[in-house]
Scaffold this motif. Sequence first.
Motif, short mmCIF file in Angstrom:
data_model
loop_
_atom_site.label_atom_id
_atom_site.label_comp_id
_atom_site.label_asym_id
_atom_site.label_seq_id
_atom_site.Cartn_x
_atom_site.Cartn_y
_atom_site.Cartn_z
N GLN A 120 48.63 -23.57 36.02
CA GLN A 120 48.34 -25.00 36.09
C GLN A 120 48.54 -25.55 37.50
OE1 GLN A 120 46.92 -26.86 33.84
NE2 GLN A 120 46.90 -25.23 32.29
N VAL A 121 49.21 -24.80 38.34
CA VAL A 121 49.36 -25.15 39.76
C VAL A 121 48.36 -24.36 40.60
CG1 VAL A 121 50.92 -25.17 41.73
CG2 VAL A 121 51.79 -25.73 39.45
N ALA A 122 48.30 -23.06 40.36
CA ALA A 122 47.49 -22.18 41.21
C ALA A 122 45.99 -22.46 41.10
CB ALA A 122 47.78 -20.72 40.87
N LEU A 123 45.50 -22.68 39.89
CA LEU A 123 44.05 -22.81 39.73
C LEU A 123 43.49 -24.12 40.29
CD1 LEU A 123 43.45 -21.18 36.23
CD2 LEU A 123 43.23 -20.17 38.51
N PRO A 124 44.11 -25.29 40.05
CA PRO A 124 43.60 -26.50 40.70
C PRO A 124 43.60 -26.41 42.22
CG PRO A 124 45.03 -27.09 38.87
CD PRO A 124 45.17 -25.60 39.07
N TRP A 125 44.66 -25.81 42.76
CA TRP A 125 44.69 -25.64 44.23
C TRP A 125 43.55 -24.74 44.68
CZ3 TRP A 125 45.21 -21.23 47.21
CH2 TRP A 125 45.39 -21.44 48.59
N ASP A 129 32.07 -27.12 42.55
CA ASP A 129 31.44 -28.26 41.90
C ASP A 129 31.71 -28.28 40.39
OD1 ASP A 129 30.10 -29.33 44.22
OD2 ASP A 129 28.78 -27.57 44.10
N VAL A 130 31.98 -27.11 39.82
CA VAL A 130 32.29 -27.02 38.40
C VAL A 130 33.16 -25.79 38.18
CG1 VAL A 130 30.19 -25.70 37.85
CG2 VAL A 130 31.31 -27.03 36.05
N TRP A 131 34.04 -25.88 37.21
CA TRP A 131 34.88 -24.74 36.81
C TRP A 131 34.55 -24.42 35.36
CZ3 TRP A 131 38.42 -21.30 38.75
CH2 TRP A 131 39.28 -20.66 37.85
N HIS A 132 34.24 -23.15 35.09
CA HIS A 132 33.93 -22.72 33.72
C HIS A 132 34.99 -21.75 33.24
CE1 HIS A 132 30.67 -21.14 30.70
NE2 HIS A 132 31.83 -21.36 30.12
N THR A 133 35.65 -22.11 32.15
CA THR A 133 36.59 -21.19 31.52
C THR A 133 35.97 -20.69 30.22
OG1 THR A 133 38.81 -20.92 30.58
CG2 THR A 133 37.82 -23.10 30.39
N VAL A 168 42.54 -24.19 30.16
CA VAL A 168 41.97 -25.23 31.01
C VAL A 168 43.00 -25.76 32.01
CG1 VAL A 168 40.98 -27.55 31.03
CG2 VAL A 168 40.29 -25.92 29.29
N PRO A 169 42.69 -25.76 33.30
CA PRO A 169 43.58 -26.38 34.29
C PRO A 169 43.55 -27.90 34.13
CG PRO A 169 42.02 -24.85 35.31
CD PRO A 169 41.53 -25.12 33.93
N LEU A 170 44.66 -28.48 33.76
CA LEU A 170 44.69 -29.91 33.42
C LEU A 170 44.45 -30.78 34.65
CD1 LEU A 170 47.66 -29.93 30.88
CD2 LEU A 170 45.21 -29.70 30.44
N ARG A 219 43.22 -28.13 21.64
CA ARG A 219 43.21 -29.60 21.76
C ARG A 219 43.11 -30.02 23.23
NH1 ARG A 219 46.90 -29.15 17.20
NH2 ARG A 219 46.00 -30.26 15.43
N LEU A 220 43.88 -29.34 24.08
CA LEU A 220 43.83 -29.68 25.51
C LEU A 220 42.47 -29.34 26.11
CD1 LEU A 220 47.37 -28.50 26.69
CD2 LEU A 220 46.55 -30.86 26.50
N SER A 221 41.88 -28.23 25.69
CA SER A 221 40.56 -27.84 26.20
C SER A 221 39.51 -28.89 25.83
CB SER A 221 40.15 -26.47 25.64
OG SER A 221 40.99 -25.46 26.13
N VAL A 222 39.54 -29.31 24.59
CA VAL A 222 38.57 -30.32 24.14
C VAL A 222 38.79 -31.63 24.88
CG1 VAL A 222 37.84 -31.72 22.17
CG2 VAL A 222 38.22 -29.25 21.89
#
Length: 376
Positions: free
Chosen positions: A76-81, A89-93, A98-100, A136-139
């Motif tokens: 949750q820290v590494a991926l947003p950075w 432009d877009v991130w697809h998991t 999902v990186p919040l 739930r977080l992904s949605v």
Amino acid sequence: MHIAFDARFINDDYHGIGRYAYHLLEAMTRLFPQQRFTLVYNPALRNTRFPLGELAQRANVALQSTRAPLYLPPEQVALPWLMWRLQADVWHTPFLSVPLAAPCPVVSTIHDLIFFYHPEFVSRRGFLWYYTGSARLSVWRSARLIAVSQATAEEIASLFPRAASRVAVIPEGAAPRFRPRTLSSEQAGALRARYHLPERFILSVGARRPSKNLGRLVRAFARLAHQTPHHLVLAGPADPHFEDEAMQAVQECGLQERVHFPGFIAEEDLPLLYNLADVFAFPSLAEGFGLPPLEAMASGTAVLVSCIPALQEVSGGAVPCVDPLSEDDLTTALRKLLLDAAYRADVARRGLERARALSWENAARKTMQVYLSLEA
């Protein structure tokens, strides 16, 4: 457009998710050379199945390593950075991770919501809480959601009505290597020797866990084993988090000589295995899509599935389906496929025709439309 894709799921532990991610990426990077793709992977996660390095040889593809673990707080820290540094432009998991704090729009693929509807198929209560919470977080956090079937889309809409307008239904496909083949005697012999296969057999592919309903398949086979020379081959690993219902049924029915467990099948051997089988049986109790039966149909093998929404959707009514809770139905359907060669050939023909309607190229084009909609 710069698309960053979470390719960490392309590893040896995520069988279906990894196959989805790799084949979707292979088709997208090939069909859209004008778009830029960065595939984010973790070298600590073992991947012997899919050659990411081959994709990286394409001019529009770059690999980016990360040590971010799956499903643990450091991601949750590494991926947003990382997204910010890549200027994505877009991130697809391709799954529920999902990186919040993502600095760009997020697209998530929802394969199924089995853990909401069938909590008995989750091995531990902690896993159940985690999976439902991640979903739930992904949605909530995703700008767009991809459902791999209409059945999954309806589950999303039922559980999360406000998310229904953000869902795109994009079916998966069968890779071109899954096609009818005439195996030479040398090829067939080598495959049989490698996996200790019988001459004629019914095949099922997938991890041995309760949702796959393999115990009933074994008991149904036991009822007709004396009527046919066929054996039953259950390919795939046992899930250590559950009791092995298939193995238990084999022992109860005394079928140790007629049921085979070859374990994990190498990717390059899987299309050959489908072609070698006379019948492919997939009596699953719950699925979000069902890639194995689609790949078997594309290989020209006669397929039998359970009458659950996702599998009926994938098969398109081209192959027989049975009540997965009825051993009688399963026995009757298997008997007809095994003893009536003309019927078996017709089922194989209809399945092959249906499989041609589902391709990774179609999935790639529709997924790109989802990405581009976020630019508007």
